[in-house]
Design a protein around this motif. Structure first.
Motif, PDB file in Angstrom:
ATOM      1  N   GLU A  99       0.977  -1.069  -0.131  1.00  0.00           N
ATOM      2  CA  GLU A  99       0.156  -0.023  -0.317  1.00  0.00           C
ATOM      3  C   GLU A  99       1.167   1.211  -0.400  1.00  0.00           C
ATOM      4  OE1 GLU A  99      -3.426   1.779  -1.133  1.00  0.00           O
ATOM      5  OE2 GLU A  99      -3.567   0.441   0.272  1.00  0.00           O
ATOM      6  N   LEU A 100       0.824   1.701  -0.906  1.00  0.00           N
ATOM      7  CA  LEU A 100       2.049   2.852  -1.559  1.00  0.00           C
ATOM      8  C   LEU A 100       0.810   4.434  -1.347  1.00  0.00           C
ATOM      9  CD1 LEU A 100       4.841   4.634  -2.302  1.00  0.00           C
ATOM     10  CD2 LEU A 100       4.477   3.959  -4.354  1.00  0.00           C
ATOM     11  N   ILE A 101       1.358   5.548  -0.415  1.00  0.00           N
ATOM     12  CA  ILE A 101       0.493   6.493  -0.069  1.00  0.00           C
ATOM     13  C   ILE A 101       2.344   7.882   0.257  1.00  0.00           C
ATOM     14  CG2 ILE A 101      -0.930   5.225   1.460  1.00  0.00           C
ATOM     15  CD1 ILE A 101       0.701   6.619   4.107  1.00  0.00           C
ATOM     16  N   GLY A 102       1.185   8.449   0.439  1.00  0.00           N
ATOM     17  CA  GLY A 102       2.207  10.002  -0.271  1.00  0.00           C
ATOM     18  C   GLY A 102       1.377  10.616   1.024  1.00  0.00           C
ATOM     19  N   VAL A 103       2.293  11.930   1.651  1.00  0.00           N
ATOM     20  CA  VAL A 103       1.366  13.218   2.183  1.00  0.00           C
ATOM     21  C   VAL A 103       0.917  14.167   1.499  1.00  0.00           C
ATOM     22  CG1 VAL A 103       1.809  14.969   4.436  1.00  0.00           C
ATOM     23  CG2 VAL A 103       2.693  12.410   3.565  1.00  0.00           C
TER      24      VAL A 103
ATOM     25  N   PHE B 153      -3.138  11.485   4.725  1.00  0.00           N
ATOM     26  CA  PHE B 153      -2.467  11.094   4.080  1.00  0.00           C
ATOM     27  C   PHE B 153      -3.483  10.497   1.952  1.00  0.00           C
ATOM     28  CE2 PHE B 153      -0.258  10.106   7.616  1.00  0.00           C
ATOM     29  CZ  PHE B 153       1.112   9.579   7.056  1.00  0.00           C
ATOM     30  N   ILE B 154      -2.339  10.256   1.194  1.00  0.00           N
ATOM     31  CA  ILE B 154      -2.668   9.690  -0.239  1.00  0.00           C
ATOM     32  C   ILE B 154      -2.839   8.736  -0.636  1.00  0.00           C
ATOM     33  CG2 ILE B 154      -4.289  12.292  -0.814  1.00  0.00           C
ATOM     34  CD1 ILE B 154      -2.020  12.736  -2.187  1.00  0.00           C
ATOM     35  N   LYS B 155      -3.692   7.866  -1.153  1.00  0.00           N
ATOM     36  CA  LYS B 155      -2.713   6.679  -1.713  1.00  0.00           C
ATOM     37  C   LYS B 155      -1.907   7.246  -3.275  1.00  0.00           C
ATOM     38  CE  LYS B 155      -6.607   3.660  -1.508  1.00  0.00           C
ATOM     39  NZ  LYS B 155      -7.103   2.097  -1.491  1.00  0.00           N
ATOM     40  N   SER B 156      -1.353   6.810  -3.360  1.00  0.00           N
ATOM     41  CA  SER B 156      -0.127   6.962  -5.197  1.00  0.00           C
ATOM     42  C   SER B 156      -0.879   6.494  -5.863  1.00  0.00           C
ATOM     43  CB  SER B 156       0.882   6.514  -4.332  1.00  0.00           C
ATOM     44  OG  SER B 156       2.134   6.317  -5.656  1.00  0.00           O
ATOM     45  N   VAL B 157      -0.464   7.551  -6.345  1.00  0.00           N
ATOM     46  CA  VAL B 157      -1.572   6.659  -8.238  1.00  0.00           C
ATOM     47  C   VAL B 157      -0.371   6.859  -8.821  1.00  0.00           C
ATOM     48  CG1 VAL B 157      -3.420   8.602  -8.124  1.00  0.00           C
ATOM     49  CG2 VAL B 157      -1.397   8.946  -9.121  1.00  0.00           C
ATOM     50  N   ALA B 158       1.329   6.731  -8.853  1.00  0.00           N
ATOM     51  CA  ALA B 158       2.234   6.369  -9.119  1.00  0.00           C
ATOM     52  C   ALA B 158       1.531   4.972  -9.739  1.00  0.00           C
ATOM     53  CB  ALA B 158       3.509   6.439  -8.390  1.00  0.00           C
ATOM     54  N   ASN B 159       2.577   4.078 -11.143  1.00  0.00           N
ATOM     55  CA  ASN B 159       2.490   3.230 -11.831  1.00  0.00           C
ATOM     56  C   ASN B 159       3.768   1.855 -11.171  1.00  0.00           C
ATOM     57  OD1 ASN B 159       2.960   0.623 -13.239  1.00  0.00           O
ATOM     58  ND2 ASN B 159       2.639   1.219 -15.248  1.00  0.00           N
TER      59      ASN B 159
END
Length: 368
Positions: A23-27, A33-39
């Motif tokens: 589960e990849l997240i950012g700030v 916190f928001i979920k990362s949309v990066a591939n």
């Protein structure tokens, strides 16, 4: 008693070495916190940092430019992973400071202003961890902290409850709209439902055009809610009057027409004006139009696609776009049903605004 951040927390650098956490997240700049949309296909996730529940993560880049430090406490997950660029830390001793109390301190506007001032001398306006760690905050008794945290939680829980109620109300209204769709046997252009107005921005060089008299709506103010109840910018009466025929009343349908937000729709809850990135429809059927436009967001966005690198739905294309429509009698009945629900949604949003004011007041009073 004041203590520095470094006296209260310890940095954590636990790596996802076995790759078990995905589960990849950012700030975000809004301190959540928001979920990362990066591939992440093909990405080596073993180098990413693990963050656990009640841990904090902070971004210290470009603090002076943004005027805020994105910092948040993890509540949503037991564990997640983050980019190695994020410093991660946790409270050393919960008998000295509660993580929830520390989080409230980080949300104070005064904290952001102090951090932005410190970061001015940093590279690209960034803030070294060492400077962040030296910042001080008051640490009252754990009993007093708990009382403050409890009061804050009562307010935030009430906000969350009202938001859940509104989500259910909107779903209910959408179900009523969708169940009526078989009766939408006609096609009519949007301009048949009322007056379409494209907003405009007064010259920013004329300072007296800006003030606190008339809300000035931009696309970020739409926030994904049914109603817009606040705006970051306002015009003076003189500034608004300089924009001929640009006033829009409450219950106007506003639709973003430029960029990534093109097709997003909301209703106004007050007399306002908008900038040129918004098309507004003054209509007797705002609730019907709200769901109709939501149902055709993808199609509306194609109106603005072309040689330009940015989607731009012009007024002519927008107001001539045809939407499925029922008979006048059915339309009036449907609007009446939807309006009852929309009124309840607006009432809840206005209460949420008042609760947010209370929440912000609790945060600003922490140092007193």
């Amino acid at each position: 008693m004041y203590k520095t951040i470094e006296e209260l927390v310890t940095r954590v650098d636990e790596r996802n070495s076995d790759g078990t956490v995905s589960e990849l997240i950012g700030v975000s700049i809004d301190k959540c916190f928001i979920k990362s949309v990066a591939n992440t296909n093909g990405t080596d996730l073993s180098k990413y940092k693990i963050i656990r529940k009640n841990d904090f993560a902070v971004s210290l880049m470009q603090v002076s430019r943004d005027g805020k430090i994105p910092v948040a406490r993890l509540e949503e997950y037991e564990e997640a992973i983050m980019s190695p660029a994020y410093p991660i830390f946790r409270v050393k001793d919960k008998n000295i400071i509660l993580p929830e109390y520390l989080e409230m301190w980080f949300k104070r506007p005064e904290f952001d202003r102090e951090a932005a001032f410190i970061a001015v001398g940093g590279v690209r306006g960034s803030m070294p961890w060492e400077e962040f760690a030296k910042m001080k905050l008051p640490v009252p008794s754990i009993e007093k902290q708990q009382k403050i945290v409890n009061a804050y939680k009562i307010v935030t829980d009430r906000i969350a409850l009202k938001q859940r109620i509104n989500d259910n109300l909107e779903a209910q209204a959408n179900a009523i709209f969708s169940s009526s769709a078989p009766d939408f046997t006609d096609l009519q252009p949007i301009h048949n439902f009322g007056t379409v107005i494209t907003g405009k921005t007064p010259p920013t060089s004329v300072a007296e055009y800006y003030g606190n008299d008339i809300p000035f709506i931009k696309t970020p103010d739409m926030h994904g809610n049914v109603y817009i109840t606040s705006s970051e910018c306002s015009l003076s009466k003189a500034g608004a009057d300089s924009q001929k025929n640009k006033y829009i009343p409450e219950n106007t349908v506003v639709v973003a027409c430029i960029g990534a937000n093109a097709g997003e729709v909301a209703l106004t809850s007050y007399i306002a004006q908008t900038n040129q990135q918004i098309n507004a429809i003054i209509s007797k059927y705002p609730c019907f139009l709200y769901f109709s436009i939501k149902a055709h967001t993808v199609e509306l966005r194609t109106l603005g696609e072309g040689s330009s690198t940015m989607i731009n739905i012009n007024k002519t294309s927008f107001e001539n776009y045809e939407i499925p429509t029922p008979s006048d009698n059915t339309l009036q009945q449907l609007e009446h049903k939807l309006n009852i629900i929309f009124s309840a949604i607006l009432h809840n949003l206005q209460e949420i605004d008042r609760l947010n004011e209370t929440k912000d007041l609790l945060v600003t009073q922490l140092s007193r």
